[in-house]
Design an enzyme around this catalytic site. Structure first.
Site, PDB file in Angstrom:
ATOM      1  N   CYS A   2      12.200 124.115 -20.575  1.00 12.07           N
ATOM      2  CA  CYS A   2      11.164 124.809 -20.660  1.00 12.07           C
ATOM      3  C   CYS A   2      11.182 125.641 -19.168  1.00 12.07           C
ATOM      4  CB  CYS A   2       9.720 124.247 -20.847  1.00 12.07           C
ATOM      5  SG  CYS A   2       9.647 123.565 -22.401  1.00 12.07           S
ATOM      6  N   ARG A  27      16.653 127.447 -19.077  1.00 15.70           N
ATOM      7  CA  ARG A  27      15.808 126.188 -19.164  1.00 15.70           C
ATOM      8  C   ARG A  27      15.437 126.045 -20.552  1.00 15.70           C
ATOM      9  NH1 ARG A  27      14.097 124.846 -13.914  1.00 15.70           N
ATOM     10  NH2 ARG A  27      12.715 123.436 -14.988  1.00 15.70           N
ATOM     11  N   TRP A  75      11.879 124.843 -24.667  1.00 20.45           N
ATOM     12  CA  TRP A  75      12.905 123.735 -25.361  1.00 20.45           C
ATOM     13  C   TRP A  75      12.028 122.471 -26.058  1.00 20.45           C
ATOM     14  CZ3 TRP A  75      14.571 118.819 -25.202  1.00 20.45           C
ATOM     15  CH2 TRP A  75      15.821 118.435 -25.404  1.00 20.45           C
ATOM     16  N   ASN A 101       5.559 122.715 -18.778  1.00 23.38           N
ATOM     17  CA  ASN A 101       6.913 122.162 -18.663  1.00 23.38           C
ATOM     18  C   ASN A 101       6.789 120.721 -18.582  1.00 23.38           C
ATOM     19  OD1 ASN A 101       9.850 121.705 -18.392  1.00 23.38           O
ATOM     20  ND2 ASN A 101       9.580 122.300 -16.582  1.00 23.38           N
ATOM     21  N   GLY A 102       7.390 119.827 -19.394  1.00 13.82           N
ATOM     22  CA  GLY A 102       7.266 118.298 -19.253  1.00 13.82           C
ATOM     23  C   GLY A 102       6.738 117.562 -20.608  1.00 13.82           C
ATOM     24  N   GLU A 481      35.088 115.470 -17.208  1.00 13.13           N
ATOM     25  CA  GLU A 481      34.388 116.596 -16.910  1.00 13.13           C
ATOM     26  C   GLU A 481      34.999 117.753 -17.802  1.00 13.13           C
ATOM     27  OE1 GLU A 481      31.734 117.472 -15.839  1.00 13.13           O
ATOM     28  OE2 GLU A 481      32.084 119.716 -15.305  1.00 13.13           O
ATOM     29  N   LYS A 485      32.848 119.915 -20.561  1.00 16.95           N
ATOM     30  CA  LYS A 485      32.523 121.334 -20.596  1.00 16.95           C
ATOM     31  C   LYS A 485      33.113 121.721 -21.632  1.00 16.95           C
ATOM     32  CE  LYS A 485      31.015 121.897 -17.734  1.00 16.95           C
ATOM     33  NZ  LYS A 485      30.194 121.509 -16.800  1.00 16.95           N
ATOM     34  N   GLU A 488      30.263 120.733 -24.439  1.00 17.90           N
ATOM     35  CA  GLU A 488      28.905 121.551 -24.479  1.00 17.90           C
ATOM     36  C   GLU A 488      28.963 122.931 -24.819  1.00 17.90           C
ATOM     37  OE1 GLU A 488      27.055 120.743 -20.665  1.00 17.90           O
ATOM     38  OE2 GLU A 488      28.958 121.274 -19.382  1.00 17.90           O
ATOM     39  N   HIS A 504      44.249 100.941 -27.560  1.00 23.03           N
ATOM     40  CA  HIS A 504      43.440  99.906 -27.864  1.00 23.03           C
ATOM     41  C   HIS A 504      42.356 100.899 -29.054  1.00 23.03           C
ATOM     42  CE1 HIS A 504      44.594  97.135 -25.040  1.00 23.03           C
ATOM     43  NE2 HIS A 504      44.750  98.152 -24.115  1.00 23.03           N
ATOM     44  N   LYS A 604      19.337 123.512 -18.919  1.00 24.72           N
ATOM     45  CA  LYS A 604      20.041 123.334 -17.621  1.00 24.72           C
ATOM     46  C   LYS A 604      19.574 121.963 -16.927  1.00 24.72           C
ATOM     47  CE  LYS A 604      22.486 125.388 -14.050  1.00 24.72           C
ATOM     48  NZ  LYS A 604      23.761 124.512 -14.514  1.00 24.72           N
TER      49      LYS A 604
END
Ligand code: G6P
Length: 609
Positions: A2, A27, A75, A101-102, A481, A485, A488, A504, A604
């Site tokens: 948010c 955000r 969000w 936000n939160g 990484e 990338k 996502e 395995h 983000k």
């Protein structure tokens, strides 16, 4: 998660709020809204979907008049994305509006308390409880009512609040969630992040937890939670507005990938002088460094992957045990921490909630906290015993790129700094790594020139459903990484495995045409990497290999495609190797028509648990 913005000034607020929201959209982007005071009434407009939907609805802000307002890009946490759950949330009289936000953790009890007193709720959000509770306590003074509410709500929040009966002001509140204040000549701002206001002012105040600010055209007064005035200093943001704009690139992500050479220069060059690492204003004494017995690296997402590389490099340089732990796990572990334990916290945003909680837990146990952070003045930076900034500039794309590279460089510099104090790295090797670090930015430029090759490779593989990354040691850390990338931003199922684990279980997933990205830059283990390539090839896989230039000829015998990086010290190969993997993810996502800068369901800055 948010983004919130608030403006009080002499110009029309709505277009300014929309512009600020556009810069905060990274955000969260499932709905958006604004509330503007026109001197008498509160005008609210909200819409599910991207900010564009709201902007069209209010004619880019021209349809709503007034010079004081708040805005939000969401969000969703409590309640699905919808018009009614979008913020601002408004009290039942329609006079008080809140953006948040939160998460308000005790919202259910507070909702019950208010419902028992006849308050009806329109939305499923925790935020509406805040708006209704402020109204419940409101007796003609918004600041007093907000202070009362703050003593009753629990959780993490940054809030922007307006009230139709006090039309010349905005109130800002912060606890465990980012919020900055912008100081202007005849106007004031609140915002989740500096990118929303940099166009208007570079003078900012960083709010501390529990503080309340009253913003008017004439300035900002900050109070503590008992309404005692607090003196704040004004900091100056030193980056340019272009840093937060696309500058001709189709996506922020590509721009930020291409900015890596410069970002590395800024992170590395000022910290190497006369062949030695110099860390200015560093808060750890030589005596403390000599007593470190154990290092934890704590982080989330890509920052955690930097920690994975860091573990190998720090252990090699320092011979001190290093554990890398996900922040979300660390906070609920029972870690063995003593005063000789150093906790290195890595975070681009400096606001990730789990990382923040882990930092506090470690501090509570007596550890010393060193953070590696990009956002200056962020919570993690402020609560650490000492901070090393990455100086990468604003990173807007949700998928991090230049923050990863600079975090890695800073961690390597830190390793060298410690190694010098401890005498654990032979001088010759120390100098090789220093020289390699100095060459890294120009070598990164060279690597980025492979763009066309990567674009071609992406065209071969963009329609795969599942892509595996394999590697050993540093190559495994890098594979993690690369895989993150890819998944996502392209939504392709992808996993990274330590190559030794293939037999395995994972190898059973390899069939004709499965793409395996073999990361093989760590030359000491090149032969092992080759064996794994041969194994997956013989089970039908297509192999795309990432290796160093001198090993390309060997690898070409087996791999279907090849990407090379120039020679550098073995510890620094992930720093160069990451760039082609970022580009591969980018071009694959582009070919699949994905929304690269704003991938679905992600945000983000993850400021909720
Ligand atoms: C989010 C971002 C990732 C980032 C992670 C940790 O998931 O999308 O790119 O790596 O948060 O963020 P931090 O700001 O703490 O590095």
């Amino acid at each position: 998660m948010c983004g919130i913005v608030g403006f009080v000034g002499r110009e029309e607020a709505a277009p300014i709020l929309l512009d600020g929201l556009a810069r905060l959209e990274y955000r969260g982007y499932d709905s958006a809204g604004v509330a503007v005071l026109d001197g008498q009434k509160l005008r609210v407009a909200k819409a599910k979907g991207r900010l564009r939907v709201l902007a069209d609805m209010i004619q880019n802000g021209r349809a709503i008049h007034g010079t004081v307002g708040i805005g939000h890009t969401r969000w969703a946490t409590h309640g699905a994305p919808s018009d009614v759950n979008a913020h601002p949330q408004v009290s039942r009289s329609g006079k008080i509006a809140v953006v948040h936000n939160g998460i308000i953790e005790n919202y259910a009890q507070l909702k019950e308390f208010l419902m028992a007193r006849g308050v009806d709720f329109a939305s499923e959000t925790d935020t509406e409880v805040v708006a209704q509770l402020i109204e419940h306590f409101y007796q003609g003074n918004l600041l007093d009512a907000v202070a009362k509410v703050l003593h009753r709500i629990e959780g993490a929040y940054s809030l922007g609040i307006v009230c139709a009966d006090e039309p010349d002001q905005l109130i800002a509140v912060r606890k465990d969630s980012p919020l900055i204040l912008g100081v202007g000549d005849g106007f004031s701002f609140l915002a989740s992040d500096v990118t929303a206001i940099i166009k208007h002012t570079r003078d900012v105040m960083y709010m501390d937890d529990g503080e309340i600010a009253v913003l008017t055209c004439d300035g900002i007064q900050v109070y503590d939670s008992f309404l005692q005035p607090v003196e704040k200093t004004i900091a100056r943001v030193d980056w340019e507005i272009d840093a937060a704009e696309k500058g001709g690139y189709e996506h922020f992500m590509l721009k930020e990938i291409m900015e890596q050479p410069d970002a590395l220069r800024k992170a590395i060059f000022p910290r190497i002088r006369d062949g030695e690492v110099v860390l200015e204003d560093f808060g750890l004494t030589d005596e403390y460094i000599r007593q470190i017995e154990k290092i934890f690296i704590v982080a989330c997402g890509s920052s955690y992957h930097v920690g994975m590389v860091g573990k190998y490099n720090l252990e090699q340089m320092l011979r001190i045990p290093v554990d890398v732990v996900l922040a979300s796990e660390f906070r609920y572990m029972d870690p063995i921490v003593t005063e000789h334990t150093l906790v290195i916290v890595i975070s681009q945003s400096g606001e990730t909630l789990d990382t923040m909680a882990a930092l506090r837990a470690a501090k509570g146990l007596g550890a010393t906290i060193l953070s590696i952070v990009n956002v200056v003045g962020s919570s993690i930076a402020r609560e650490s015993d000492t901070v090393l900034y990455t100086w990468a500039g604003p990173e807007i794309a949700v998928a991090t790129t230049k923050a990863y590279s600079t975090q890695l460089a800073v961690l390597d510099l830190l390793g060298l700094y410690f190694a010098r104090k401890l005498g654990t790295l032979p001088e010759e090797r120390y100098q090789t790594v220093i020289q390699s670090l100095l060459l890294l930015p120009s070598q990164m430029e060279q690597v980025l020139e492979c763009q066309a090759n990567i674009q071609y490779l992406a065209s071969q593989y963009f329609n795969h459903d599942s892509i595996f990354f394999i590697g050993r040691n540093l190559d495994y850390a890098l594979g993690l990484e690369g895989s993150l990338k890819l998944k996502e931003i392209s939504y392709i199922h992808s996993e990274a495995y330590a190559s030794g684990e293939l037999k395995h279980g994972t190898i059973s997933l390899i069939e004709d045409g499965t793409l395996v990205v073999a990361v093989a830059t760590y030359n000491r283990l090149f032969d092992k990497a080759m064996s794994n390539v041969v194994e997956v090839k013989s089970r039908g896989a297509d192999v795309l290999a990432l290796t160093t230039e001198d090993k390309a000829a060997d690898m070409e015998k087996y791999a279907n495609g090849i990407i090379t990086i120039p020679e550098t010290d073995e510890m620094l190969r992930p720093s160069l190797g990451v760039a082609p993997l970022q580009l591969l993810a980018y071009y694959i996502a582009l070919m699949r028509g994905c929304d690269i800068d704003k991938p679905r369901n992600l945000a983000k800055s993850v400021t909720v648990e």
